[in-house]
Design a protein around this motif. Sequence first.
Motif, PDB file in Angstrom:
ATOM      1  N   TYR A   1       0.992  -1.161  -0.119  1.00 18.51           N
ATOM      2  CA  TYR A   1      -0.238   0.040  -0.098  1.00 18.51           C
ATOM      3  C   TYR A   1       0.736   1.369  -0.056  1.00 18.51           C
ATOM      4  CZ  TYR A   1      -3.675  -3.198   0.913  1.00 18.51           C
ATOM      5  OH  TYR A   1      -4.698  -4.380   0.890  1.00 18.51           O
ATOM      6  N   ARG A   2       2.173   1.457   0.604  1.00 19.46           N
ATOM      7  CA  ARG A   2       3.047   2.222   0.513  1.00 19.46           C
ATOM      8  C   ARG A   2       3.420   2.462  -0.986  1.00 19.46           C
ATOM      9  NH1 ARG A   2       1.855   5.300   4.508  1.00 19.46           N
ATOM     10  NH2 ARG A   2       2.136   4.408   6.776  1.00 19.46           N
ATOM     11  N   LEU A   3       3.545   1.563  -1.510  1.00 14.72           N
ATOM     12  CA  LEU A   3       4.054   1.563  -2.953  1.00 14.72           C
ATOM     13  C   LEU A   3       2.943   2.074  -3.789  1.00 14.72           C
ATOM     14  CD1 LEU A   3       5.965   1.139  -5.548  1.00 14.72           C
ATOM     15  CD2 LEU A   3       4.437  -1.332  -5.744  1.00 14.72           C
ATOM     16  N   GLN A   4       1.592   1.886  -3.439  1.00 14.87           N
ATOM     17  CA  GLN A   4       0.624   2.478  -4.151  1.00 14.87           C
ATOM     18  C   GLN A   4       0.523   3.844  -4.167  1.00 14.87           C
ATOM     19  OE1 GLN A   4      -2.197  -0.561  -3.277  1.00 14.87           O
ATOM     20  NE2 GLN A   4      -2.239  -1.510  -5.120  1.00 14.87           N
ATOM     21  N   GLU A   5       0.616   4.128  -2.491  1.00 11.86           N
ATOM     22  CA  GLU A   5       0.542   5.501  -2.071  1.00 11.86           C
ATOM     23  C   GLU A   5       1.610   6.609  -2.810  1.00 11.86           C
ATOM     24  OE1 GLU A   5       0.682   7.630   2.288  1.00 11.86           O
ATOM     25  OE2 GLU A   5       2.011   6.076   1.901  1.00 11.86           O
ATOM     26  N   TRP A   6       2.845   5.855  -2.923  1.00  6.26           N
ATOM     27  CA  TRP A   6       3.787   6.874  -3.579  1.00  6.26           C
ATOM     28  C   TRP A   6       3.503   6.709  -5.319  1.00  6.26           C
ATOM     29  CZ3 TRP A   6       6.792  10.120  -1.718  1.00  6.26           C
ATOM     30  CH2 TRP A   6       7.470   9.644  -0.528  1.00  6.26           C
ATOM     31  N   LEU A   7       3.197   5.785  -5.777  1.00  9.64           N
ATOM     32  CA  LEU A   7       2.872   5.998  -7.347  1.00  9.64           C
ATOM     33  C   LEU A   7       1.645   6.971  -7.342  1.00  9.64           C
ATOM     34  CD1 LEU A   7       2.766   2.276  -8.267  1.00  9.64           C
ATOM     35  CD2 LEU A   7       4.653   3.963  -8.632  1.00  9.64           C
ATOM     36  N   ALA A   8       0.684   6.813  -6.522  1.00 15.68           N
ATOM     37  CA  ALA A   8      -0.529   7.892  -6.574  1.00 15.68           C
ATOM     38  C   ALA A   8       0.216   9.391  -6.521  1.00 15.68           C
ATOM     39  CB  ALA A   8      -1.511   7.483  -5.880  1.00 15.68           C
ATOM     40  N   PHE A   9       1.080   9.499  -5.479  1.00 11.27           N
ATOM     41  CA  PHE A   9       1.339  11.056  -5.316  1.00 11.27           C
ATOM     42  C   PHE A   9       2.430  11.377  -6.363  1.00 11.27           C
ATOM     43  CE2 PHE A   9       5.390  13.287  -3.708  1.00 11.27           C
ATOM     44  CZ  PHE A   9       4.647  14.571  -3.525  1.00 11.27           C
ATOM     45  N   ILE A  10       3.169  10.565  -6.894  1.00  6.63           N
ATOM     46  CA  ILE A  10       4.015  10.947  -7.902  1.00  6.63           C
ATOM     47  C   ILE A  10       3.432  11.284  -9.518  1.00  6.63           C
ATOM     48  CG2 ILE A  10       6.025  10.353  -9.513  1.00  6.63           C
ATOM     49  CD1 ILE A  10       6.881   8.589  -7.210  1.00  6.63           C
ATOM     50  N   ASN A  11       2.177  10.699  -9.222  1.00  5.15           N
ATOM     51  CA  ASN A  11       1.436  10.651 -10.798  1.00  5.15           C
ATOM     52  C   ASN A  11       0.477  12.082 -10.408  1.00  5.15           C
ATOM     53  OD1 ASN A  11       0.116   9.613 -13.076  1.00  5.15           O
ATOM     54  ND2 ASN A  11      -1.570   9.438 -11.873  1.00  5.15           N
ATOM     55  N   SER A  12      -0.199  12.074  -9.505  1.00  2.00           N
ATOM     56  CA  SER A  12      -1.062  13.164  -9.216  1.00  2.00           C
ATOM     57  C   SER A  12      -0.749  14.370  -8.967  1.00  2.00           C
ATOM     58  CB  SER A  12      -2.390  12.516  -8.437  1.00  2.00           C
ATOM     59  OG  SER A  12      -1.818  12.545  -6.946  1.00  2.00           O
ATOM     60  N   ASP A  13       0.387  14.453  -8.321  1.00  2.00           N
ATOM     61  CA  ASP A  13       0.959  15.780  -7.750  1.00  2.00           C
ATOM     62  C   ASP A  13       2.165  16.173  -8.381  1.00  2.00           C
ATOM     63  OD1 ASP A  13      -0.715  16.648  -5.384  1.00  2.00           O
ATOM     64  OD2 ASP A  13      -0.340  14.390  -4.796  1.00  2.00           O
ATOM     65  N   VAL A  14       3.292  15.346  -8.490  1.00  2.00           N
ATOM     66  CA  VAL A  14       4.496  15.691  -8.917  1.00  2.00           C
ATOM     67  C   VAL A  14       4.203  15.641 -10.451  1.00  2.00           C
ATOM     68  CG1 VAL A  14       6.963  15.135  -9.037  1.00  2.00           C
ATOM     69  CG2 VAL A  14       5.637  14.667  -7.042  1.00  2.00           C
ATOM     70  N   HIS A  15       4.041  14.613 -11.051  1.00  2.00           N
ATOM     71  CA  HIS A  15       3.989  14.544 -12.571  1.00  2.00           C
ATOM     72  C   HIS A  15       2.989  15.657 -13.262  1.00  2.00           C
ATOM     73  CE1 HIS A  15       2.901  11.484 -16.281  1.00  2.00           C
ATOM     74  NE2 HIS A  15       3.267  12.834 -16.443  1.00  2.00           N
TER      75      HIS A  15
END
Length: 203
Positions: A92-106
């Motif tokens: 779930y931490r992996l999914q949390e990071w992927l979501a953050f990078i995708n929706s915020d950083v990217h």
Amino acid sequence: MKLYYSPGACSLAAHIVARECGIPIALEKVDLATKRTQSGVDFFSINPKGNVPTLELDDGTILTEGPAILQFLADSAPEAELAPAHESMARYRLQEWLAFINSDVHKSYSPLFNPATPAEVRAERQAALGKYYAWLEEILTPQAWLLGNHFSAADAYLFTVTNWAPHVGVDLSHLPALTAFQQRVASRPHVRAALVAEGLVGG
């Protein structure tokens, strides 16, 4: 499998993960301006959204969206350990990071590549990225990777989007942990192989 990509775009993360997992993939470059593939095919006929990465499986199934493709590739080679076990908190931490990078950083980078973006929007997105990277600096100061001591699909994604910083005026020179992270990822043999294959660095 075939990965539809554009050099240096977010599809680089999927390319890196495939190589890290030892998954053989064919590469088909896409011209994002014309939406034509290197072989001359209308890319919209493959992915109606017109976005990379797009992954074509051996049975012809098309998978789109970067985070989904990263997880699929990582799960296809669990021995590479680029994604934690299902139902674990680390997963779930992996999914949390992927979501953050995708929706915020990217997504904060996207308007910075558009020359028509108003100056005030550009300044606001650069400020947002500054805050995100300041927080990431704190995360990466005591640990090598986003999940701790093991490289994951999330690190490939963060590396890819952070490579865009110098092209859009985002200064990261005051963030030593983040700078070291970028260098650490770039030095991985499979990452370098992906960069060379996409023509981003010399062979």
